[in-house]
Every structure is written in C-alpha cells, then in structure tokens.
Design a protein around this motif. Structure first.
Motif, mmCIF file in Angstrom:
data_model
loop_
_atom_site.group_PDB
_atom_site.id
_atom_site.type_symbol
_atom_site.label_atom_id
_atom_site.label_comp_id
_atom_site.label_asym_id
_atom_site.label_seq_id
_atom_site.Cartn_x
_atom_site.Cartn_y
_atom_site.Cartn_z
ATOM 1 N N ALA A 54 0.808 -1.218 0.027
ATOM 2 C CA ALA A 54 0.008 0.258 0.023
ATOM 3 C C ALA A 54 0.870 1.327 -0.066
ATOM 4 N N ARG A 55 2.116 1.043 0.078
ATOM 5 C CA ARG A 55 2.979 2.313 0.623
ATOM 6 C C ARG A 55 3.995 2.438 -0.637
ATOM 7 N N ARG B 141 5.854 2.732 -3.836
ATOM 8 C CA ARG B 141 5.280 3.182 -5.175
ATOM 9 C C ARG B 141 6.435 2.792 -6.109
ATOM 10 N N THR C 214 0.740 -6.195 -8.289
ATOM 11 C CA THR C 214 0.432 -4.667 -8.356
ATOM 12 C C THR C 214 1.568 -4.199 -9.269
ATOM 13 N N ASP D 95 -1.040 4.465 -8.291
ATOM 14 C CA ASP D 95 -1.665 5.360 -7.271
ATOM 15 C C ASP D 95 -3.166 4.646 -7.141
ATOM 16 N N ARG E 249 -2.799 1.435 -5.362
ATOM 17 C CA ARG E 249 -2.572 1.569 -3.856
ATOM 18 C C ARG E 249 -3.853 1.878 -3.073
ATOM 19 N N ARG F 287 -5.350 0.046 -0.015
ATOM 20 C CA ARG F 287 -5.682 0.732 1.259
ATOM 21 C C ARG F 287 -7.219 0.356 1.830
#
Length: 617
Positions: free
Chosen positions: A411-412, A414, A559, A605, A608, A612
């Motif tokens: 989630a963090r 990138r 991802t 993004d 992500r 989240r």
C-alpha cells in the motif's frame, strides 16, 4: 451410462480395486464403493464417510476439510482468499510434507508462511519463522499481531520477536518468554538468532512448523542445516548417521562389496528410525535457491525427504526506466523524488559504499524530503514509513541489503530510484585465499583469456566449485599454513592445493594488458593496484530484488510498480541490461519520460488506493 471400453485394476481412488474407464474419468471411485456418481471427489469422499466406506480417500478428505478451515481463516485475516499457488503450498503443509517454495518475489510466499503459522498457533502448535534481516523480522511481527486481531485470535501473548534492533531490555524479556513457552508459541527471529541462541532454543521443545524465508541467506551457514533438523525434534545423532549413509552410498557407486551393502542397509534402517522421531515440518522459501548440493545439503533429502531446488525469477509487473545522470546522478534523483512524491525506495550501488548512500540521503533531506537512511533496524521505522512520516528510505542495492529482501508494503511502496547502476565491487588480493572470490574472478575474465590460459582456467573453475564456499576459519587456516610453507592434510589439504593453484594462475596471467582487454570486450571492470585488484560486476540479483519491492501480489494480481535507474556509468548499465535480459527475456528498459511516468503512476496510485481500502475493511 456409456459402455465401458476398459477396466483398470487397482485404480479406484478409495478401495484400490477395479474401476471402468468411465467411472475413473467421471468420479474416481468404483460402483462397489459408491453406486451413484453425483458430485465431485470431495462430495464423494463425504458420502463414503457417512456410509462408513471411506478408505484411501480418508487422507484426501482430511486435507480438503483442513484447507477449507484454513481458507476461511486466511480470508478473515487478510480480506481475500489464497490464490492458486498458495492453496497448493497450504495443502502440502497439511499433508505433512517438508518442501521448498521456490517462486519469484512478490507472489505471496512469506504471506502464506505467516498466515499458516498463525493458523497453527491458533490450534496451539509451536511455530517458528526465520528471516534474513531485522527489518523483515519486525515487519512480520507487526503483521502477525494485526492479522491475529483480525482473525480473532484472543491470546497473542506467545507471539514473540527477537532481532538486533531491539533494546537490551526487550531482548532480555523476549529470551525470558522463549524459555518459558513450552506450549504454543509463534517465534519470529533472524537467522542470526540460531547462531547465538540455537542451543538454548532447542532445549525447550521441538517445533511443529518451521518456515525459513530467504533460504539462500539461511544456507550460507552449513551448520544451520543441522539446527533446522534439530528444531523439528531430531537428535544430533540423526545428522551424523545421515552423513555416514551418504558417504557409504558414494562409495557403493564406485565399488560394491558385501560389507558395504550390509553397512548401507544397517545405516538405512537407523536413519529410518531417526526420521520417525521428527515432530514438525520444515518449509523453506526463496526466489532462487543457489545452495550448492553438498553432502550437508543432502541431509535435507535423507532426513526430511525433499531436495532444495532452483528456480529463476520470471514474474514482474514493473515499468523499468533509465535516465542518463553522469556526475549529476544525485541531483537527478532529488528532482525525480520531488516530482513523484513519497512511497519511494532509493538504492545506491554497493560498489560505491555506505558513504555514497549517506551523501544521497543528506542531499534528499536538504531538498525538504523526510528521509530515513537504513543503517540499523529501528522497531517503529516501518510504521512511520507506512503512515507517511517518512517519504523515502535509502539503502544499498545489494542482494543482502535488508531493504531489498522481503520488505512487503504494497500500500505504501510506489517506486524505486537507483542512484547509480547497481554493481558489486569485489576486492581480491594477489595473496587471495578465499576460493569464492577466486572463482568469481576467473569466471568473469574467462572470455578474454587466450586458448591455453582459458583451458587452465576452466579446470581451476571446476575445482574451485568443489571447495566453495569455505568458512572464514578454514580460509584463515589455509592462508597461515601456506605462508608458513606447511601442507595441510585431508580435505583441508585438497582445498589448499586448489586455492594456491588458482592464486598462482591469477598472479601469472592478470596484468594491465589483460585489464585493458577486459575494458574493451566485457561488461565488467578490473582495476589493478600494488596489493591486488578490484572487480566491478553488474548486480542483476540486487536490481531484481530491490525493484521487486515495488510490485507485490495483492490480491490475486501482481501490483504495478516502477523503477528508474539513473545511469552514472554507461558501460556498467549496458552490462546490467545484457545480464538481465538473459534472466528475464521480457524486461525492457525505456528512457525516462515525465509524461509516460505520470501515466504509470496513475495506475500505481489507483491500485494503492484499492489496497488501502481492502486493508481498512
């Protein structure tokens, strides 16, 4: 029902009797076991159990029902179901198999290992997770507590972590708890813990489940193999007997005799009895497993019935960009991170050392970014990075760096920025006694040697592989004996002779002229000075692992991630690309363009954001 075209003996999945081809294809069990043929094999097994006819399918049914319970637990803890490979791995664990999970980074090996440990912990089992670094140990501990809460595990008090980043009092408290927990426990440590506290750990009680993450790191110490076996409840004598059995088998392959055959049969029976003492199972995981198949490695086969294999990295969902930086590489990195924002890992070449990493971190900080330079583990660092208190984490782009191994923050994280081409620097003295260094040197310079020297080098390479790696103590012993003019005995003497031959070869054949030829023809650099030489090699493993932190499995898909290499050495970059293409055919570096990068970040993004949302429920 179609007429039978064939009848197969011993093929009924349940009773082992005769079955027609139609029934075999349709349901797998014969008409005697079950007249009707409705439903799949699981439904059939449940019907057979209800009717008191369940035989060979009993184990299949047990595993399926156990997995179904695990699947629900997994979904409760993570918010989504295991994917196909994780299901296969889970069922192998429920089958009681010891095995190696050899798969690319980011596909869920560590997650499966952790959730399985929590599942078994809930069932009051003893579980142990072994990691390569403090940062990963702390991350797994934090995840274990979070997942335990989501899965409804009411008593997480026996979930314990121990690593170098803890304070002295925290370490003492952890050791005290470990010594007191003879019942259920979920212990998370680095592999260093086995070196420092392994003997004390094994005196408490054997483990039901041991999961080793990054097995390449674990296997660097041959004694860890012995300790892994002991963790499962096997005695030290079992290792000695297994090694003796391997030795006798090797002798039998060369020449047979009645005495050898009898000894082999006796040892086989003794090893079989020792294996029966095993309490738990061992699962090891890695993206590639490079451990050489030594006799000590063969202990895994003898006592645990599996062979550590090999696999090549192949799954990536990363956009690979490059940007010419030259002497302005650091300033280019500052521009990139300022433009694209936080959630960034910045890597510097191993060859340029920690001083360069410090310089990069300092410059990013001066530009107003919140930066953490990884030097030593701090227990709250991952939480601070995840929550946005830190924009950038800086570390070395090396396969053994904690930031490149196992860091899993989908989630963090990138993107990754490499401030310089990932490359390793190997220092080799003219009086070198480390066989691994000599092997790497000869392997890399082989293409530029003349025919005579190449033939000699090929023989030396084959011989060096037989004695690499050696422990530091043995290398020092060989060096001291050689300098004193003493010849060692046995294996030590054998290794000494090979090392001295390779060392003499390098002295005789490597000079400035050869270094110039290497510069012209190869993708490595060899720099000579008065005391020896420095070999600089493109680091493909470091790049693959470091960039792999940006692309993880979550959920069902890998991802999107992005990597930018700021090129400070064009020749090294060309060598890196050539070597990467040999490993990952589909990998293509594209010149960095702001507009293209922004399009990639839109997808990154959005993914992500969804992650989240899933994490928050």
């Amino acid at each position: 029902m179609e007429e039978a075209r064939a009848i197969y003996s011993f093929a009924c999945a349940n009773c082992g009797g005769e079955i027609t081809d139609g029934r075999l294809l349709e349901v797998g069990v014969c008409e005697k076991c079950l007249p009707s043929s409705d439903g799949g094999l699981l439904e059939v097994a449940e019907k057979l159990r209800a009717e008191g006819k369940l035989e060979k399918l009993r184990e299949y049914l047990r595993i399926q029902l156990e997995y179904e319970d695990f699947r629900k637990f997994f979904e409760k803890a993570l918010g989504f179901e295991p994917w196909a490979l994780q299901e296969v791995w889970a069922k192998r664990i429920f089958s009681g198999d010891n095995f190696a999970i050899v798969a690319p980074t980011g596909v869920g090996k560590t997650v499966l290992g952790l959730i399985m440990a929590l599942y078994l912990y809930r069932k009051r089992r003893r579980c142990y997770l072994i990691t390569p670094s403090s940062i990963l140990a702390q991350q797994l501990y934090e995840k274990a507590l979070s997942f335990a809460e989501k899965a409804g595990i009411g008593d997480p008090g026996a979930i314990i972590v121990y690593h170098g980043g803890l304070s002295r009092s925290e370490k003492a408290e952890a050791l005290k708890k470990i010594g007191e927990k003879s019942g259920r426990i979920l212990l998370i440590t680095t592999d260093r813990f086995l070196v420092d506290h392994g003997e004390a750990l094994m005196k408490v009680k054997a483990f039901d489940y041991v999961f080793v993450d990054d097995v390449d790191s674990f296997l660097k110490s041959p004694k860890n193999i012995d300790k892994a076996v002991a963790l499962l409840g096997l005695r030290p004598e079992s290792v000695e007997k297994a090694l003796k059995l391997i030795e006798v088998r090797v002798k039998l392959a060369k020449s047979s005799s009645k005495e050898l055959v009898e000894e082999y049969e006796k040892l086989s029976e003794e090893v079989r009895r020792e294996k029966a003492r095993r309490r738990g199972i061992l699962v090891v995981a890695g993206a590639t497993i490079r451990g050489r198949r030594t006799r000590r490695m063969m202990i895994f086969e003898e006592l645990l019935d599996f062979e550590v294999g090999r696999f090549q990295e192949f799954v990536r969902n990363i956009e690979d960009f490059y940007l010419m930086g030259g002497e302005d590489a650091i300033e280019k990195a500052v521009e990139l991170v300022k433009r694209h924002g936080g959630g960034c890992l910045v890597f510097t070449p191993h060859a340029l050392g920690r001083t360069y990493a410090e310089k990069v971190a300092e410059r990013l900080q001066q530009a107003g970014l919140k930066v953490y330079l990884y030097q030593k583990m701090e227990t709250d660092i991952l939480q601070r990075f995840s929550e946005g208190e830190i924009d950038v984490m800086v570390g070395l782009a090396a396969s053994r760096s904690p930031l490149t191994r196992g860091l899993d923050l989908p989630a963090r994280i990138r993107y990754a920025v490499f401030v310089g081409v990932p490359r390793r620097e190997l220092r080799i003295g003219f009086d070198e006694y480390n066989p691994t260094k000599l092997l790497i040197l000869l392997t890399n310079i082989l293409p530029v040697l003349d025919d005579r020297a190449r033939r000699e080098a090929e023989v030396l390479i084959a011989r060096l592989r037989k004695v690499s790696p050696l422990s530091r103590d043995l290398v020092e012993k060989i060096a001291k004996a050689s300098e004193e003019g003493r010849k060692l005995d046995g294996f030590e003497g054998y290794a000494q002779e090979i090392i001295c031959s390779a060392r003499d070869f390098t002295r005789k054949n490597i000079d400035e002229k050869l270094a110039e030829e290497i510069e012209k023809r190869l993708d490595v650099t060899l720099r000579l000075d008065g005391e020896g030489m420095t070999l600089i090699i493109p680091d493909t493993t470091g790049y693959i692992q470091a960039s792999g932190r940006t692309s993880r499995l979550y959920p069902y898909v890998v991802t999107k991630g992005m990597s930018v290499v700021i090129v400070d050495d064009e020749r090294a970059f060309n060598g890196l690309v050539t070597r990467l293409k040999a490993q990952i055919e589909e990998l293509e570096f594209e010149q960095y363009d702001t507009r293209k990068a922004e399009l990639v970040f839109r997808q990154i993004d959005e993914e992500r954001r969804l992650i989240r949302e899933i994490q928050s429920g």
